[in-house]
Design an enzyme around this catalytic site. Structure first.
Site, PDB file in Angstrom:
ATOM      1  N   PRO A  99     -69.850 -14.885  48.096  1.00  0.00           N
ATOM      2  CA  PRO A  99     -70.141 -13.817  49.234  1.00  0.00           C
ATOM      3  C   PRO A  99     -69.298 -12.917  49.621  1.00  0.00           C
ATOM      4  O   PRO A  99     -68.226 -12.703  49.566  1.00  0.00           O
ATOM      5  CB  PRO A  99     -70.147 -15.012  50.456  1.00  0.00           C
ATOM      6  CG  PRO A  99     -70.166 -16.204  49.832  1.00  0.00           C
ATOM      7  CD  PRO A  99     -69.278 -16.273  48.561  1.00  0.00           C
ATOM      8  N   CYS A 100     -70.596 -11.731  49.616  1.00  0.00           N
ATOM      9  CA  CYS A 100     -69.145 -10.516  49.878  1.00  0.00           C
ATOM     10  C   CYS A 100     -68.651 -10.238  51.577  1.00  0.00           C
ATOM     11  O   CYS A 100     -67.776  -9.170  51.186  1.00  0.00           O
ATOM     12  CB  CYS A 100     -70.511  -9.338  49.715  1.00  0.00           C
ATOM     13  SG  CYS A 100     -71.336  -8.959  48.454  1.00  0.00           S
ATOM     14  N   PRO A 101     -69.551 -10.720  52.135  1.00  0.00           N
ATOM     15  CA  PRO A 101     -69.207 -10.405  53.772  1.00  0.00           C
ATOM     16  C   PRO A 101     -67.489 -10.412  54.007  1.00  0.00           C
ATOM     17  O   PRO A 101     -66.945 -10.142  54.813  1.00  0.00           O
ATOM     18  CB  PRO A 101     -69.528 -11.889  54.832  1.00  0.00           C
ATOM     19  CG  PRO A 101     -71.087 -11.722  53.934  1.00  0.00           C
ATOM     20  CD  PRO A 101     -70.758 -11.744  52.622  1.00  0.00           C
ATOM     21  N   PRO A 102     -66.606 -11.770  53.290  1.00  0.00           N
ATOM     22  CA  PRO A 102     -64.869 -11.526  53.377  1.00  0.00           C
ATOM     23  C   PRO A 102     -64.754  -9.923  53.075  1.00  0.00           C
ATOM     24  O   PRO A 102     -63.675  -9.761  53.563  1.00  0.00           O
ATOM     25  CB  PRO A 102     -64.733 -12.556  52.290  1.00  0.00           C
ATOM     26  CG  PRO A 102     -66.175 -14.009  52.994  1.00  0.00           C
ATOM     27  CD  PRO A 102     -66.859 -12.620  52.142  1.00  0.00           C
ATOM     28  N   PHE A 103     -65.077  -9.864  51.946  1.00  0.00           N
ATOM     29  CA  PHE A 103     -64.396  -7.959  51.716  1.00  0.00           C
ATOM     30  C   PHE A 103     -65.155  -6.834  51.980  1.00  0.00           C
ATOM     31  O   PHE A 103     -64.895  -5.766  52.100  1.00  0.00           O
ATOM     32  CB  PHE A 103     -64.741  -8.357  50.595  1.00  0.00           C
ATOM     33  CG  PHE A 103     -63.823  -9.147  49.834  1.00  0.00           C
ATOM     34  CD1 PHE A 103     -62.190  -9.824  49.842  1.00  0.00           C
ATOM     35  CD2 PHE A 103     -64.888 -10.561  49.081  1.00  0.00           C
ATOM     36  CE1 PHE A 103     -62.018 -11.064  49.580  1.00  0.00           C
ATOM     37  CE2 PHE A 103     -64.252 -11.479  49.235  1.00  0.00           C
ATOM     38  CZ  PHE A 103     -62.682 -12.502  49.278  1.00  0.00           C
TER      39      PHE A 103
END
Length: 419
Positions: free
Chosen positions: A77-81
């Site tokens: 997943p991309c949202p953390p970064f």
């Protein structure tokens, strides 16, 4: 050449899956949380073992059943970064990057491929990246990061992706990042046949206006409303190309639309811009309604980029090309000196001692900012002493598979909105 084996987690709707298959990898299993993406994978690859559920749940799949696989891959997943988000990193319940590294340690694949957004390449995550590289080295892997632009691999779109490749030293000596082959298409030339297929009289003029590559397509999430082509800046870029980015159309314009009509893209057009070329080998059908299809396409790793990186990995595993020294293979060394100083320190150190050990010349405000940034991903003990406050690195906050980690409760609470 014998087919190489692969396990893919967070497989999405198959952008990376297709690219790796075209590079010569056969999937042993693909795991994905989103039901719509799972349906798309199963429709396009009915012979594959596609598992639906949380990749960190060993009730969904057991990594130890795939010991010694050739490639462990994932688009975690991309949202953390993401720059567009809060960049919570290790404290985001969706962060699976460190978990993926530990899972690779259990499986002992010959190679690892993990991709994410450009935000992970930013200074905010320099210590996180260093932690990943250090952990991979402990597990016996050489590793390297590189920011790849999709437009350099035949995709008519900006779409920067930050990619990690890891291998055993004996294989890494044969690895080289794929050679860039800049895209020759513009948005107009890539979509000419699709935009004109219903007889729109303005199609030719539109192709001439859409004379550049696309901005990055944003697939969004379940928290997002309907399908559109991105934030304000992206919408402005689309407008210059003659595209209405406020939504996605059901059909291309037809003979009844005026020459100066400003069209929206269809999901088929977005698919083309995302790298699904018109050639038969790239044929891929997306399931679900329009918004669902758009999100699957928009969140995908472009197949030509995955194919290029996958081919480089396959070439290394098959000893094709020229052998090199590992020091010549690595693209960039990413050291966070303050993090390394904390990690090396056997006892708590003061600000002055840490700055000296790090070799960096930083003032007190900068030190405080850097420590606050590190504390977002790492547990750092602080202790007031006679000669000043002392700091000690205690551990990593991220989820790496712990049964009692708070990630599980947050994940369960947010599951219906995670995509």
């Amino acid at each position: 050449m014998a087919e190489l084996s692969a396990v893919e987690v967070c497989a999405g709707a198959g952008g990376q899956s297709l690219g790796l298959a075209l590079a010569g990898f056969g999937h042993e299993v693909a795991v994905e949380l989103d039901e719509n993406a799972v349906n798309t994978l199963r429709k396009n690859r009915p012979s594959w073992d596609v598992r639906h559920g949380d990749v960190a749940d060993e009730g969904v799949w057991n990594p130890k059943e795939y010991l010694g696989i050739d490639l462990f891959a994932g688009g975690v997943p991309c949202p953390p970064f993401s720059i567009a988000g809060k960049q919570l990193g290790a404290t985001d319940e969706r962060d699976l990057f460190a978990w993926a590294v530990e899972t690779a340690g259990k499986m002992q694949p010959r190679a690892i491929l993990l991709e994410n957004v450009r935000g992970l390449s930013m200074p905010r995550f320099s210590a996180y990246r260093q932690h990943v590289k250090d952990r991979l080295k402990e597990l016996g892997y050489w590793s390297d990061w590189k920011l790849l632009q999709a437009s350099n691999y035949g995709v008519p779109q900006l779409r920067p992706r930050f990619v990690l490749v890891a291998m055993r030293d004996e294989d890494a000596q044969w690895f080289e990042w794929p050679e860039e082959t800049p895209c020759k298409d513009t948005v107009g030339t890539a979509l000419d046949d699709l935009m004109s297929k219903n007889g729109w009289p303005g199609a030719g003029a539109w192709v001439d206006k859409a004379n550049d590559i696309a901005p990055t397509i944003v697939g969004g999430s379940k928290k997002h409303g309907g399908a559109d082509l991105g934030p304000t800046r992206a919408k402005a870029a689309w407008a210059k190309l003659g595209v209405d980015a406020m939504g996605v159309a059901d059909e291309p314009p037809n003979e009844s639309h005026p020459v100066d009509f400003v069209p929206k893209l269809t999901t088929e057009m977005v698919q083309r811009i995302q790298g699904w070329r018109p050639e038969p080998e790239y044929e891929w059908d997306f399931t679900g309604r329009k918004t669902t299809r758009y999100r699957q396409i928009g969140n995908a790793f472009p197949p030509p980029v995955a194919r290029a990186v996958g081919t480089s990995i396959a070439n290394a595993l098959n000893r094709r090309g020229q052998r090199k020294q590992l020091s010549d293979v690595e693209n960039e060394v990413m050291h966070d000196r303050l993090y390394l100083a904390l990690k090396k320190a056997p006892t708590p150190l003061t600000e002055k001692e840490l700055v000296k050990l790090s070799g960096e010349k930083i003032d007190a405000p900068t030190f405080e900012r850097r420590m606050a940034m590190l504390a977002r991903d790492f547990v750092i003990d602080e202790d007031d002493q006679l000669d000043g406050r002392a700091y000690r690195l205690v551990g990593f906050k991220g989820f790496i598979g712990q049964e009692g980690h708070e990630r599980h409760a947050r994940f369960a609470e947010m599951r219906s909105r995670i995509s």
